[in-house]
Design an enzyme around this catalytic site. Structure first.
Site, mmCIF file in Angstrom:
data_model
loop_
_atom_site.group_PDB
_atom_site.id
_atom_site.type_symbol
_atom_site.label_atom_id
_atom_site.label_comp_id
_atom_site.label_asym_id
_atom_site.label_seq_id
_atom_site.Cartn_x
_atom_site.Cartn_y
_atom_site.Cartn_z
ATOM 1 N N ARG A 21 0.835 -1.203 0.000
ATOM 2 C CA ARG A 21 0.000 0.000 0.000
ATOM 3 C C ARG A 21 0.866 1.247 0.000
ATOM 4 O O ARG A 21 0.543 2.245 -0.665
ATOM 5 C CB ARG A 21 -0.954 -0.029 1.199
ATOM 6 C CG ARG A 21 -2.140 0.911 1.082
ATOM 7 C CD ARG A 21 -1.857 2.296 1.641
ATOM 8 N NE ARG A 21 -1.373 2.177 3.002
ATOM 9 C CZ ARG A 21 -0.397 2.901 3.511
ATOM 10 N NH1 ARG A 21 0.214 3.819 2.785
ATOM 11 N NH2 ARG A 21 0.024 2.707 4.745
ATOM 12 N N GLU A 68 4.049 9.940 7.958
ATOM 13 C CA GLU A 68 2.974 10.865 7.563
ATOM 14 C C GLU A 68 2.247 11.418 8.786
ATOM 15 O O GLU A 68 1.029 11.513 8.836
ATOM 16 C CB GLU A 68 1.994 10.173 6.626
ATOM 17 C CG GLU A 68 2.733 9.494 5.503
ATOM 18 C CD GLU A 68 2.225 9.838 4.137
ATOM 19 O OE1 GLU A 68 1.349 10.703 4.034
ATOM 20 O OE2 GLU A 68 2.722 9.233 3.178
#
Lengths: 246, 399
Positions: free
Chosen positions: B97, B371
């Site tokens: 992913r 992130e």
């Protein structure tokens, strides 16, 4: 070559199977549907392979309600050119076959493919009934299909061996495992399916031949009995008296 | 690994709220993952190699820039479809992913949003198929949670600029064809630049020794007087908000993805609890196992509904950065908790590669960190609800 493929929906194999109306009707509540694997993996994919090698069109036909358009879009995403939905709740194999035969009669197909059966009813009847209605040859459970001019060369497995069959087109074939390999729809296919034609046609009147009076579910599996490998007498006794298989 | 029997839990019939196309996109992604990825992911994880042969297939299932419009070679899907694809990929492996969400949200997204028409036409169609792979350079060795402090910079040199600096923890770096790099100009303003492999002075050393995301390639970006043509500067937006908007898009994908990892752990734990017999009964019949499973499915269901609503908001252009931040933090946190509980249910088997749980657990330690760390996201929510920023502090005086 004009090919028509019958596409049916089947409950996802993880669906809970239950019945309503006094155990006479399948309970669709909460059931997720997929394209019947025999229709999708074998009939449709082989039709697409034929189109890719010898040219032509692949039309899919479904007898079902508007809610079934999800399975139709998937078949279009895999590569069918256009779809027809006969707007009806199919009652039995005869009803479905009569609808498909009526459409096929007025649209002239060279080859009509179905899966060998649906995975929920396992009836294996629709293909044969279509062939009868259209007065075409029918080959069931084919595992290999090739076209040579106007001749259809087929193979089907039986008793561990292979039977080779030839029929003249137009013909109806029900497709079994081995005919083709599953194709996963890619994004281009999913995008293209948005704009492919899906025609909805009304159902034709069909005589009511069957009534489903009841379903029973299989008995729950009992727990496994483990027997000491040295105790053969007990094993034989259980197989004879309890399992009643010897 | 065993045969991949995954089916997604859907306790609240959330599927009824999805469109047929969204479900088809998910089904296609799942079928591809089961066929192409599940059988080989453990080997790549163990050997710490990225399965490069999967790139073409990722492009075909629409995993690269799902929401990029068709005119630029993308599939033009909605945000929920994007989320569902990320969920299916991370259900198998977070590294897989990561590769897709970097390509989509950190490379294609800024080129689409802030690039010139020439840049869009040059890069996006090839990025959508995987013919070009990209990476994103924001984090630096000394500037992780505080990217605004970056020191990577560029100086005007006529028809080109001279780029210097280094970026760290960059997914896809070792094999990327292009890098979207964020650097300061001579006035200290942050701009995005497209740096191409082969430009003199640009190197991408691989990061080794990772015990997480092992099937994903990570590296550094080193710029030593790299001449970057001025037409490679993204003209549409400058300032820290530009890369942060890319992170919004990527975090959205992570929020869906991490939940996928959680769903996979739950799916396996539920199955195992019905099959594994101890003291004469399946362990799923014990209250403590049921407590674990009940809490797992409750958290998964809450997250599914949260993400669906977030997807609707994002499709309507109304999702705030803080809302996305909450979803990213929540998914990562519950996924880690669920992975640990699922591991407990599996007993000793849970530590083997026969089940994906331990791999998920190790991967999620990266996902909860990159992130925006869990703590940074808490501060984002904290700032959003109170109006006070808790990100900076005066250096305390030493006594």
């Amino acid at each position: 070559m004009k090919i028509l493929v019958g596409i049916s929906k089947s409950p996802d194999t993880t669906s809970k199977i239950a019945f309503t109306d006094g155990n006479s009707k399948f309970d669709e509540n909460g059931v997720q549907y997929i394209v019947n694997p025999y229709d999708e993996w074998y009939a449709l994919v082989r039709a697409l392979e034929l189109k890719e090698t010898i040219g032509g069109t692949v039309t899919i036909i479904t007898v079902g309600a508007a809610a079934d358009e999800a399975v139709i879009r998937k078949a279009l995403a895999i590569g069918a050119d256009e779809a027809v939905r006969v707007d009806a709740d199919p009652k039995d194999a005869y009803y479905t076959a009569a609808q498909i035969a009526d459409y096929a009669k007025s649209n002239g197909f060279d080859l009509i493919l179905t899966g060998k059966e649906t995975i929920q009813y396992n009836g294996s009847q629709v293909g044969g009934m279509i062939a009868e209605a259209l007065d075409m040859p029918f080959v069931s459970l084919a595992t290999k299909l090739d076209v040579d001019g106007t001749t259809l060369k087929l193979e089907k497995e039986y008793l561990g061996g292979i039977q080779s069959v030839e029929v003249t087109l137009p013909a109806v074939v029900s497709c079994a495992k081995g005919m083709a390999e599953q194709r996963i729809p890619n994004m281009r296919g999913i995008m293209a399916a948005r704009t492919k034609p899906l025609t909805v046609i009304p159902a034709v009147q069909v005589e009511d031949l069957t009534s489903f009076t009841g379903y029973t579910t299989p008995p729950a599996k009992s727990s496994v009995k483990l027997i000491d490998p040295n105790n053969m007498d007990e094993l034989v006794a259980l197989l004879h008296n309890e399992a009643k298989v010897i | 690994m065993r045969t991949d029997l995954y089916t997604h839990p859907d306790y609240y019939n959330v599927d009824d709220l999805l469109t047929d196309e969204q479900k088809l996109v998910r089904e296609a992604a799942r079928a591809w993952v089961k066929k192409e990825v599940s059988p080989i992911i453990d080997e790549h994880y163990e050997k710490a190699t990225f399965p490069k042969h999967l790139i073409k297939g990722l492009g075909e299932i629409g995993a690269f820039g799902p929401y990029i419009p068709e005119q630029y070679g993308g599939p033009g899907l909605d945000q929920i479809s994007y989320g569902l694809i990320m969920q299916e990929l991370e259900r198998c492996d977070s590294g897989l992913r990561s590769t897709a969400s970097v390509q989509s949200s950190l490379v294609m997204y800024p080129i689409w949003k802030y690039g010139s028409e020439e840049q869009r036409m040059k890069y996006l169609p090839k990025l959508a198929t995987g013919e070009f792979m990209g990476c994103f350079g924001l984090t630096e060795p000394d500037h992780g949670s505080n990217p605004g402090g970056m020191i990577t910079n560029f100086k005007d040199a006529g028809d080109h600029v001279i780029l210097n600096g280094a970026k760290m923890w960059i997914s896809n770096a070792p094999f990327a064809d292009i890098a979207v790099v964020w650097a300061k100009n001579e006035e200290g303003r942050i701009h995005g630049l497209i740096v191409e492999r082969g430009m003199e002075g640009f190197t991408t050393p691989e990061t080794h020794g990772k015990l997480s995301l092992r099937a994903s390639a990570t590296g550094e970006l080193v710029f030593d007087n790299v001449k970057v043509p001025k037409e490679n500067i993204l003209p549409g937006r400058s300032g820290l908000g530009a890369p942060l908007s890319c992170l919004d898009s990527a975090r959205f994908g992570i929020a869906w993805g991490a939940l996928g990892a959680a769903m996979d752990c739950y799916d396996q734990a539920l199955r195992y609890s019905k099959e594994r017999v101890q003291f004469g009964v399946p362990i799923g019949a014990f209250q403590l196992t049921q407590k674990k499973l009940a809490e797992m499915i409750t958290e998964i269901t809450k997250a599914q509904l949260l993400l669906l609503r977030l997807g609707q908001l994002r499709d309507a252009g109304k999702a705030t950065s803080a809302q996305i931040s909450m979803a990213k933090r929540n998914s990562c946190e519950i996924a880690l908790n669920i992975a640990r509980e699922a591991r407990q249910i599996h007993g000793g088997m849970g530590i083997t590669s026969e089940y994906s749980i331990m791999r998920h657990m190790a991967n999620l330690e990266s996902v909860v960190t990159y992130e925006g760390t869990h703590d940074i996201h808490l501060l984002i929510t904290g700032m959003d609800v109170t109006g006070f920023s808790a990100f900076t502090r005066e250096m305390p005086e030493l006594k």
